[in-house]
Design a protein around this motif. Structure first.
Motif, PDB file in Angstrom:
ATOM      1  N   ASP A  19      -8.251  -1.508  -0.196  1.00 14.44           N
ATOM      2  CA  ASP A  19      -8.043  -2.831   0.390  1.00 14.44           C
ATOM      3  C   ASP A  19      -9.125  -3.165   1.417  1.00 14.44           C
TER       4      ASP A  19
ATOM      5  N   GLU B 276       0.851  -1.182   0.000  1.00 15.78           N
ATOM      6  CA  GLU B 276       0.000   0.000   0.000  1.00 15.78           C
ATOM      7  C   GLU B 276       0.888   1.232   0.000  1.00 15.78           C
TER       8      GLU B 276
ATOM      9  N   ALA C  77      -4.948   3.534  -1.184  1.00 19.12           N
ATOM     10  CA  ALA C  77      -4.738   2.088  -1.158  1.00 19.12           C
ATOM     11  C   ALA C  77      -5.391   1.410   0.045  1.00 19.12           C
TER      12      ALA C  77
ATOM     13  N   ARG D 215      -3.155   1.377  -6.280  1.00 15.41           N
ATOM     14  CA  ARG D 215      -4.560   0.984  -6.488  1.00 15.41           C
ATOM     15  C   ARG D 215      -5.265   1.945  -7.451  1.00 15.41           C
TER      16      ARG D 215
END
Length: 361
Positions: free
Chosen positions: A34, A25, A30, A165
């Motif tokens: 997650d 991350e 991120a 991400r």
């Protein structure tokens, strides 16, 4: 360990210590991504467990041995409502949660640093506002919101940084944007995740996250000598754009000073926001959005100006805050590099230079 070969043992050790189910991350968004991902995995695992337990239990409790004669079982409204409402509620939670993250990812903050990224078979080219150019690499600082303005020069590509991400399509003829804020210095993988031809697997690169101090040093050492706006100014002059786009009363084209971010009235009675997408379209397809009060005399530059050239022109117009530069390029075909950013002429103290200004740096 004595029962396992040395090679197999080393493989298991390296695999268990190096293999990750998900990338690190390295951006602010991120952990939020997650959290949603693991929530969905958890809900799916719980649902799978419940289904397996029910199937197994019913197979045993209602087997032919226990019930040789079939028995009619009436339905339960409460039970049916329960297994409908609970999953619906969970799906709505996922939907709202995902929508909030989506809008957060694709709505950059106002103070985001903009970097242009051009995708082409089979490479990524990054254009920084200061004139730095990168191929299959992207340098960014920590603690700073970074907006990527993406476009493709040929086919569909998809710009993906798993550690951040973020993923966004690079589409021919259209700008798309995505933003992130890197949190951890390091080097992370960059991929194209849209099949784009025979060399698609080679369209990879690195994202280098640096501390703000190291990033400033990198900017200073990587400069090409001219910013994007200055490159756009030269191209603006070489194309003789100022012959029409100036502030003279008889100007044949609209004034471009401070036009970025304003609403423009069109000849068809509508209006349009002068953003990056509009400026690009106005350069390549000027007849599509004709400004009110002007004749359709501007030629198209489709195929004559590269995607990088269009980006430079857009950046120049975005930073054009006075008519001084436009007037300097009237009736010229080229600006020498030395003239860009040249010292302004001196005037007596207290006297205001007439119409003076420059491209914002």
């Amino acid at each position: 360990m004595s029962h396992i070969s040395q090679v197999l043992w080393q493989f298991l050790v390296k695999w268990l210590t190096s293999f990750a189910l998900y990338p690190p991350e390295a951006s602010k968004i991120a952990p939020q991504m997650d959290a949603l991902y693991f929530f969905m995995v958890l809900v799916s695992l719980i649902g799978l467990t419940i289904v397996i337990l029910l199937v197994t239990s019913f197979s045993i409790l209602y087997s032919k041995k226990r019930h040789p004669v079939a028995v009619q079982i009436e339905g339960s409204t409460l039970l049916e409502a329960t297994w409908t409402i609970i999953p619906l509620g969970l799906f709505l939670i996922m939907f709202v949660w995902g929508a909030l993250i989506y809008f957060r990812v694709y709505t950059p903050p106002a103070n985001a640093m903009n970097i242009y990224v051009v995708g082409k078979q089979w490479m990524w080219k990054a254009e920084h506002a200061g004139g730095q150019h990168e191929i299959n690499s992207l340098h960014v600082p920590t603690g700073q919101a970074v907006q990527l303005t993406l476009i493709s020069q040929d086919v569909f590509h998809s710009f993906s940084i798993p550690a951040f991400r973020v993923k966004r399509e690079a589409i021919p003829g259209r700008y798309t944007t995505v933003w992130f804020e890197a949190t951890t210095p390091g080097t992370y993988h960059l991929f194209c995740t849209q099949y784009c031809g025979t060399e698609h697997s080679h369209m990879i690169g690195d994202v280098v996250v640096m501390t703000p101090e190291d990033y400033k040093k990198w900017l200073a050492s990587s400069t090409s000598g001219a910013s994007l706006a200055q490159n756009g100014e030269r191209l603006f002059a070489s194309l003789s754009c100022a012959a029409c786009h100036n502030t003279r009363p008889d100007a044949r084209g609209p004034n471009l000073v401070n036009v970025y971010g304003t609403k423009l009235a069109l000849s068809n009675g509508g209006s349009v926001l002068a953003d990056d997408a509009y400026l690009r379209e106005a350069i390549l397809n000027p007849s599509q959005h004709l400004t009110q009060g002007y004749a359709p005399i501007m030629p198209t530059y489709q195929g004559q100006v590269s995607e990088e050239g269009v980006i430079a022109l857009v950046e120049y117009i975005k930073n054009l805050n006075s008519d001084y530069r436009v007037q300097q390029t009237t009736n010229t075909t080229e600006l020498l590099p030395e003239s860009v950013g040249a010292p302004q002429r001196t005037v007596p103290a207290g006297q205001k230079p007439a119409g003076q200004g420059m491209v914002k740096q």
